[in-house]
Design a protein around this motif. Structure first.
Motif, short mmCIF file in Angstrom:
data_model
loop_
_atom_site.label_atom_id
_atom_site.label_comp_id
_atom_site.label_asym_id
_atom_site.label_seq_id
_atom_site.Cartn_x
_atom_site.Cartn_y
_atom_site.Cartn_z
N LEU A 214 0.88 -1.42 0.02
CA LEU A 214 0.36 -0.06 0.15
C LEU A 214 0.71 1.19 0.26
O LEU A 214 0.26 2.19 -0.30
CB LEU A 214 -1.05 0.53 0.88
CG LEU A 214 -1.68 -1.19 1.25
CD1 LEU A 214 -2.58 -1.23 2.82
CD2 LEU A 214 -3.08 -1.55 0.12
N SER A 215 2.55 0.93 0.16
CA SER A 215 3.27 2.19 0.13
C SER A 215 4.26 2.04 -0.54
O SER A 215 4.69 0.83 -1.09
CB SER A 215 3.55 2.94 1.55
OG SER A 215 4.40 1.47 2.83
N VAL A 216 4.91 2.99 -1.06
CA VAL A 216 6.29 2.47 -1.46
C VAL A 216 7.18 2.17 -1.26
O VAL A 216 7.94 0.59 -1.32
CB VAL A 216 7.29 3.81 -1.64
CG1 VAL A 216 8.96 4.11 -2.43
CG2 VAL A 216 6.30 5.10 -2.76
N ASP A 217 7.18 2.26 0.39
CA ASP A 217 7.82 1.50 1.16
C ASP A 217 7.58 -0.19 1.54
O ASP A 217 8.98 -0.93 1.52
CB ASP A 217 8.29 2.40 2.82
CG ASP A 217 9.48 1.78 3.91
OD1 ASP A 217 10.19 1.34 3.47
OD2 ASP A 217 8.89 1.21 5.04
N GLU A 218 6.49 -0.37 1.68
CA GLU A 218 6.38 -1.87 1.90
C GLU A 218 6.28 -2.47 0.16
O GLU A 218 6.63 -3.88 0.26
CB GLU A 218 4.40 -2.14 1.67
CG GLU A 218 4.31 -1.25 3.30
CD GLU A 218 2.77 -1.30 3.46
OE1 GLU A 218 1.53 -1.69 2.46
OE2 GLU A 218 2.23 -0.94 4.00
N SER B 153 8.76 9.52 -2.50
CA SER B 153 8.84 9.15 -0.53
C SER B 153 8.44 7.98 -0.48
O SER B 153 7.61 7.03 -1.20
CB SER B 153 7.79 10.05 -0.20
OG SER B 153 8.08 10.32 1.24
N ARG B 154 9.28 7.26 0.65
CA ARG B 154 9.10 6.14 1.40
C ARG B 154 7.62 5.65 1.95
O ARG B 154 6.97 4.50 2.20
CB ARG B 154 10.15 5.23 1.97
CG ARG B 154 11.30 5.42 1.38
CD ARG B 154 12.04 5.04 2.28
NE ARG B 154 14.11 4.38 2.26
CZ ARG B 154 14.26 3.32 1.37
NH1 ARG B 154 13.82 2.72 1.69
NH2 ARG B 154 15.97 3.06 1.09
N ASN B 155 7.07 6.73 2.26
CA ASN B 155 5.61 6.70 3.14
C ASN B 155 4.79 6.94 1.79
O ASN B 155 3.57 7.12 2.20
CB ASN B 155 5.83 8.14 4.11
CG ASN B 155 6.84 8.33 4.89
OD1 ASN B 155 7.08 6.81 5.43
ND2 ASN B 155 7.51 8.91 5.67
N GLU B 156 5.09 7.29 0.80
CA GLU B 156 3.86 7.21 -0.57
C GLU B 156 2.93 6.46 -0.33
O GLU B 156 3.44 5.14 -1.01
CB GLU B 156 4.52 7.90 -1.52
CG GLU B 156 3.27 8.42 -2.08
CD GLU B 156 4.20 9.09 -3.75
OE1 GLU B 156 3.52 9.03 -5.23
OE2 GLU B 156 5.59 9.96 -3.67
N ARG B 157 1.77 6.75 -0.66
CA ARG B 157 0.89 5.47 -1.12
C ARG B 157 0.27 5.33 -2.47
O ARG B 157 1.09 5.88 -3.19
CB ARG B 157 -0.92 5.58 -1.02
CG ARG B 157 -0.54 5.37 1.05
CD ARG B 157 -2.11 5.64 1.45
NE ARG B 157 -3.09 5.13 1.30
CZ ARG B 157 -3.14 3.69 2.04
NH1 ARG B 157 -2.27 3.67 3.21
NH2 ARG B 157 -3.20 2.63 1.77
N LEU B 158 0.64 3.78 -2.90
CA LEU B 158 0.64 3.08 -3.68
C LEU B 158 -0.61 3.17 -4.62
O LEU B 158 -1.88 2.58 -3.90
CB LEU B 158 1.20 2.27 -3.59
CG LEU B 158 2.72 1.92 -4.08
CD1 LEU B 158 3.21 0.47 -4.22
CD2 LEU B 158 3.51 2.54 -4.74
#
Length: 363
Positions: free
Chosen positions: A104-108, A125-130
């Motif tokens: 659901l996010s870049v980090d995930e 951004s790693r926190n950005e939602r996909l």
């Protein structure tokens, strides 16, 4: 129909309706449906997971994750999970591919794809939602690259995406004619070698001599074999312009551009005698001129001493040669001409003119 029978029939119908309603209500199930990590309670009469999703208007795709399997049955209190896949246009160190993640996010997404290092350079951004319709994501990993600039070779660790990015990162400026071993837009990979070639292009002018011609003119008043230079020849000069390429201090290419004559050569004028020699030549009867020549020069008309002072078969000095009527270089005269001049010299001064070999005349 008697009233009592009608009452009995009505009671039976009413009892059937009530029983059916109770059974219908009893068949309804309460489920927890979790879509993309968001749970909610749903009530359904569906018998399978796939039917539950269909009731909720959720259409699944091939890369989605559904738990349990869509064909599995459901019971009251069950949990149904749907994690919908997001398409990613993924570029890693310049290599592009199409992948799907349920993150659901870049980090995930990075974690799902196995990119867990903290020193990655990521385009978002790693926190950005996909978003559900996906996105483009670029990743640059740290890599060891050999960099060669101005004769210095060193290993650098970089997250630069391209060769040009690495040069900019390292503060390496390129001149207009400089070249690199990799294209500036070429993606960097681990263990690559990037070399900068300092290239200078310039023009040089190189002078070279132009040989003069020798023009001979017959002279009926001079004896055969006599030659006189009446005008000294002078070399001319021409200048050739070249475009020269120098790479890292070494010439690597030379292209001729133009040639210009800066000084015309001057012909050498020579008179050549055609008059027959008189019949009263000095007599060589009883004298071994061949032995004298063999001793002095090995019998070679073109012989020159180590110092260059004595020349020809009989090792004339230039002054002696001129004194007996010779002209030009004794070593350039014919064998007959040299013997004739040696006979004249003997008549004048005797065999003492050849202190080491004169005795050979009398063998």
């Amino acid at each position: 129909m008697p009233r009592s029978l009608k009452s009995v029939l009505f009671a039976l119908v009413l009892l059937g309706l009530v029983g059916g309603s109770v059974a219908y209500v009893a068949a309804q199930k309460s489920l927890t449906l979790t879509v993309d990590g968001q749970p909610r309670e749903v009530r359904t009469y569906a018998g399978t997971v796939g039917e539950v999703l269909e009731e909720e208007g959720l259409e699944t795709q091939s890369h989605d994750v559904v738990l349990p399997d869509p064909a599995a049955g459901v019971a009251d209190g069950d949990t149904v999970v749907l994690n919908r896949a997001r398409p990613l246009t993924l570029t890693v160190d310049g290599v592009q591919s199409e992948v799907y993640v349920t993150a659901l996010s870049v980090d995930e997404a990075l974690a799902q794809l196995g990119y867990r290092a903290e020193d990655l350079v990521v385009s978002a951004s790693r926190n950005e939602r996909l978003p559900l319709d996906g996105m483009a994501l670029s990743i640059t990993t740290p890599k060891a690259v050999t960099l060669v600039v101005d004769g210095q070779e060193r290993m650098v660790t970089t997250t630069a995406a391209t060769a040009g990015d690495l040069l900019a990162e390292q503060g390496v400026a390129l001149g207009a004619t400089d070249r690199t071993s990799l294209y500036p837009e070429q993606a960097l990979l681990a263990h690559m070698r990037l070399q900068v070639f300092r290239v200078q292009v310039g023009e040089i002018a190189v002078p070279t001599p132009i040989d003069y011609r020798t023009v001979e003119t017959e002279d009926a008043n001079a004896f055969v074999g006599d030659e006189t230079v009446t005008q000294e020849g002078v070399e001319g000069e021409q200048v050739t312009t070249f475009r020269v390429t120098v790479t890292d201090g070494f010439e690597t290419a030379r292209e001729q551009l133009a040639t210009t004559v800066t000084r015309e050569p001057v012909d050498e004028l020579v008179t050549v005698g055609t008059k027959p020699r008189p019949g009263n030549k000095p007599s060589a009867d009883g004298l071994d001129w061949a032995a004298l020549a063999a001793c002095e020069s090995g019998g070679r008309p073109s012989a020159v001493s180590g110092t260059g002072k004595y020349r020809g078969m009989y090792q004339f000095s230039q002054a002696t040669w001129n004194a007996v009527g010779g002209s030009g270089d004794p070593a350039a005269a014919s064998a007959d001409e040299q013997t004739y001049r040696a006979q004249l010299l003997y008549q004048r001064s005797g065999a003492g003119q050849w202190p080491h070999c004169g005795s050979r005349l009398f063998n």
